[in-house]
Enzyme design. Structure first.
Site, PDB file in Angstrom:
ATOM      1  N   VAL A 199      -0.555  -4.668   5.732  1.00  0.00           N
ATOM      2  CA  VAL A 199       0.263  -6.055   5.879  1.00  0.00           C
ATOM      3  C   VAL A 199      -0.360  -6.664   7.271  1.00  0.00           C
ATOM      4  CG1 VAL A 199       2.142  -5.370   4.359  1.00  0.00           C
ATOM      5  CG2 VAL A 199       2.199  -5.201   6.785  1.00  0.00           C
ATOM      6  N   LEU A 258       0.852  -1.287   0.010  1.00  0.00           N
ATOM      7  CA  LEU A 258       0.013  -0.162  -0.119  1.00  0.00           C
ATOM      8  C   LEU A 258       0.700   1.291  -0.046  1.00  0.00           C
ATOM      9  CD1 LEU A 258      -2.933   1.191   0.181  1.00  0.00           C
ATOM     10  CD2 LEU A 258      -2.596   1.019   2.766  1.00  0.00           C
ATOM     11  N   ASN A 277      -2.031   2.490   6.869  1.00  0.00           N
ATOM     12  CA  ASN A 277      -1.224   2.719   6.331  1.00  0.00           C
ATOM     13  C   ASN A 277      -0.570   1.358   5.768  1.00  0.00           C
ATOM     14  OD1 ASN A 277       0.723   1.936   8.383  1.00  0.00           O
ATOM     15  ND2 ASN A 277       0.551   3.953   9.100  1.00  0.00           N
ATOM     16  N   CYS A 278       0.661   1.355   5.209  1.00  0.00           N
ATOM     17  CA  CYS A 278       1.168   0.118   4.658  1.00  0.00           C
ATOM     18  C   CYS A 278       1.312  -0.846   5.777  1.00  0.00           C
ATOM     19  CB  CYS A 278       2.470   0.197   3.954  1.00  0.00           C
ATOM     20  SG  CYS A 278       3.740   1.294   4.849  1.00  0.00           S
ATOM     21  N   GLU A 279       1.554  -0.485   6.901  1.00  0.00           N
ATOM     22  CA  GLU A 279       1.969  -1.354   8.012  1.00  0.00           C
ATOM     23  C   GLU A 279       0.441  -1.965   8.471  1.00  0.00           C
ATOM     24  OE1 GLU A 279       4.165  -1.708  12.298  1.00  0.00           O
ATOM     25  OE2 GLU A 279       3.894   0.200  11.604  1.00  0.00           O
TER      26      GLU A 279
END
Length: 171
Positions: free
Chosen positions: A141, A50, A136-138
């Site tokens: 995932v 992302l 966010n990206c974290e």
């Protein structure tokens, strides 16, 4: 004399990644200057991640959208709260940095899903509402691999701001 960008690009081209180390569904981490970027290994040298990007707001032209996201596109995407899940080659995802594999397994209480389930979840979430602090990206995932949407990085930022604020107000 070479610019910083040219030096970084040259360094990126030199780095080789041993993709035989990665399994489908692995959580990949790439340390950056101020934060860590996260992705899910899909197999075949591809990573879903992302990433903020303003370009989809500006155009639907496929060639423009497929180009790597540069810092300007990224920052404008953060400001506009626009992001998308991209599938990029490992080299493009890592951008010359070291890759940590499944490091979050050590800190997450939940057991990870099986690799195929992680990949299925990653591929299903192609469009999400982006927020630097709240999704966010974290977060992406962590949801894909563990079934929980959380970010240790943003928790630390929010906690630090709260602690700093409370110390100032108590003076």
């Amino acid at each position: 004399m070479a610019t910083d960008f040219e030096k970084k690009k040259k360094q990126q081209q030199v780095v080789q990644y041993d993709i035989s180390m990665y399994k489908r569904g692995d959580l990949l981490e790439v340390p950056r200057t101020f934060f860590t970027h996260f992705g899910i290994y899909l197999g075949n040298n591809c990573v879903a991640h992302l990433i903020p990007d303003i370009m989809p707001v500006l155009t639907t032209e496929k060639n423009a959208l497929e180009k790597m996201v540069n810092n300007n596109r990224l920052m404008l995407g953060v400001i506009a709260k626009k992001a998308g899940v991209r599938v990029d080659l490992v080299e493009d995802f890592a951008y010359g940095a070291e890759i940590l594999v499944n490091h979050m397994d050590k800190v997450c209480i939940r057991s990870p899903f099986e690799g195929e389930e992680v990949v299925k979840r990653a591929e299903k979430l192609l469009s999400v509402v982006y927020s630097l602090l709240w999704y966010n990206c974290e977060h992406y995932v962590m949801y894909c691999r563990y079934g929980t949407s959380m970010s240790i990085q943003t928790y630390q930022v929010r906690f630090f701001r709260r602690e700093k604020g409370s110390k100032i107000s108590s003076l």
